[in-house]
Each structure stands twice: as structure tokens, then as C-alpha cells.
Design a protein around this motif. Structure first.
Motif, PDB file in Angstrom:
ATOM      1  N   PHE A  18       0.841  -1.195   0.000  1.00 12.66           N
ATOM      2  CA  PHE A  18       0.000   0.000   0.000  1.00 12.66           C
ATOM      3  C   PHE A  18       0.881   1.250   0.000  1.00 12.66           C
ATOM      4  N   ASN A  19       1.855   1.262   0.879  1.00 16.91           N
ATOM      5  CA  ASN A  19       2.758   2.414   0.949  1.00 16.91           C
ATOM      6  C   ASN A  19       3.621   2.524  -0.301  1.00 16.91           C
ATOM      7  N   ASN A  20       4.111   1.398  -0.797  1.00 15.45           N
ATOM      8  CA  ASN A  20       4.973   1.420  -1.983  1.00 15.45           C
ATOM      9  C   ASN A  20       4.224   1.875  -3.232  1.00 15.45           C
ATOM     10  N   VAL A  21       2.987   1.420  -3.399  1.00 14.84           N
ATOM     11  CA  VAL A  21       2.257   1.754  -4.623  1.00 14.84           C
ATOM     12  C   VAL A  21       1.867   3.237  -4.653  1.00 14.84           C
ATOM     13  N   LEU A  22       1.769   3.859  -3.489  1.00 13.66           N
ATOM     14  CA  LEU A  22       1.416   5.276  -3.422  1.00 13.66           C
ATOM     15  C   LEU A  22       2.639   6.193  -3.355  1.00 13.66           C
ATOM     16  N   TYR A  23       3.799   5.601  -3.162  1.00 12.66           N
ATOM     17  CA  TYR A  23       5.025   6.394  -3.012  1.00 12.66           C
ATOM     18  C   TYR A  23       5.280   7.249  -4.251  1.00 12.66           C
ATOM     19  N   PRO A 160       7.195   1.228 -11.720  1.00 12.95           N
ATOM     20  CA  PRO A 160       6.259   0.177 -11.281  1.00 12.95           C
ATOM     21  C   PRO A 160       6.304  -0.007  -9.761  1.00 12.95           C
ATOM     22  N   LEU A 161       5.266  -0.604  -9.237  1.00  8.73           N
ATOM     23  CA  LEU A 161       5.198  -0.952  -7.825  1.00  8.73           C
ATOM     24  C   LEU A 161       6.432  -1.744  -7.418  1.00  8.73           C
ATOM     25  N   SER A 162       7.020  -1.353  -6.301  1.00  8.09           N
ATOM     26  CA  SER A 162       8.178  -2.064  -5.764  1.00  8.09           C
ATOM     27  C   SER A 162       7.722  -2.993  -4.641  1.00  8.09           C
ATOM     28  N   TYR A 163       8.254  -4.205  -4.644  1.00  5.92           N
ATOM     29  CA  TYR A 163       7.958  -5.145  -3.565  1.00  5.92           C
ATOM     30  C   TYR A 163       8.930  -5.003  -2.403  1.00  5.92           C
ATOM     31  N   ASN A 164       9.945  -4.180  -2.572  1.00 10.15           N
ATOM     32  CA  ASN A 164      10.947  -3.988  -1.506  1.00 10.15           C
ATOM     33  C   ASN A 164      10.448  -3.024  -0.464  1.00 10.15           C
TER      34      ASN A 164
END
Length: 164
Positions: A18-23, A160-164
Motif C-alpha cells: 500500500f505504501n509502496n504503490v502510493l510512493y 512500477p510498484l516495488s515489492y521492496n
């Protein structure tokens, strides 16, 4: 020793995603719909809708959350994205999500099998027969909408969305 709980693992993953996709998305960007696709929700609506569903998890975790902005982001088809509307700032939505994470997680971690097998609170009893089924449904719901935001993120020219 901690027991293996796939739903808690997924809950933690959704917190990070959630935080990564909105970063890196500005408040203005989160209000934009895809050009030529007015039927697609904008990022801010999806983020608020995810937050609204998170309140459902808060309820089964034993919390009594205040459903902020419920009229804007209600789940179960009770709201829709609006254009040129004074939504809360995306940072407020993110802060509310992040403030709920730890108390929800602590409550979910303490659920007994008897509670997991019990009937979910209203109105969630219309979606699932048990708290465990409801948690599973919300987990899928969160992944689905985080993925939608990931697509919108790329359409806005972001990484793109990061999984890290």
C-alpha cells in the motif's frame, strides 16, 4: 514460537505494498482518471476505498474504528469515485492507514480459532459466513485494488510498484 499464519503474512505484505504503490504520487496525480477511461477509478478513490476496507479488519481485530470519510469510500458498492471533489489529501489517507496497521495486526494475531470460525459483524456477514472467510475476502480485496493502483501508477509515468 510464532505460528504460521498466511493471512497475517499477507496483511504485512499489503501494509508494505500500500505504501509502496502510493510512493511518489502527488495529491494532484491521485485525483486523475486515466485519459479516455472515465469509468476507471482514480488512485485517491482506490486508496480511500482500501482504507475503508481496512476498518473492517479493525472491527474483527477487536477495535472500534472511526470510519473516516465513509460516505466517500464506503465498500460494498456504497460509494463511487467523484471528479473535482474536495477529497482528503492522499497523505491523510496514507497516515490513517499506517496508524491502523499496528493495532489491527496485534488484534488479528490474538484471534482464536473460535473467533475465526464465528460469524463476522454486520454488515460483513453479508459477504462471509465466518470471520476467517471475511479476513480472506478482505485480503484478496486489498491485493486486487493495490494491483489496480499499480496499473494507474504506471499510466501516470511512475516507476512500477516495488515489492521492496
Amino acid at each position: 514460537m510464532e505460528t504460521f499464519n498466511p493471512l497475517l503474512i499477507q496483511f504485512d505484505l499489503h501494509q508494505r505494498l500500500f505504501n509502496n504503490v502510493l510512493y511518489g504520487l502527488s495529491d494532484e496525480e491521485t485525483n486523475l482518471r486515466l485519459k479516455g477511461f472515465p469509468q476507471a477509478n482514480h488512485v485517491k478513490y482506490l486508496a480511500g476505498h482500501l482504507l475503508n476496507a481496512q476498518y473492517g479488519l479493525a472491527k474483527i481485530a477487536g477495535l472500534k474504528p472511526e470510519f473516516k470519510w465513509n460516505e466517500l469510500f464506503a465498500v460494498m458498492g456504497n460509494s463511487a469515485a467523484k471528479d473535482n471533489f474536495p477529497y482528503p489529501n492522499i497523505d491523510e489517507i496514507i497516515a490513517e492507514w499506517n496508524g491502523l496497521y499496528k493495532p489491527i495486526r496485534e488484534g488479528l494475531e490474538k484471534l482464536t480459532m473460535e473467533q475465526i470460525n464465528s460469524k463476522p459483524p454486520e454488515p460483513f456477514d453479508t459477504v462471509s459466513d465466518s470471520v476467517g472467510q471475511f479476513w480472506t475476502f478482505i485480503s484478496h480485496h486489498q491485493a486486487y485494488h493495490i494491483g489496480q493502483i499499480g496499473i494507474l501508477r504506471k499510466a501516470l509515468g511512475k516507476q512500477p510498484l516495488s515489492y521492496n
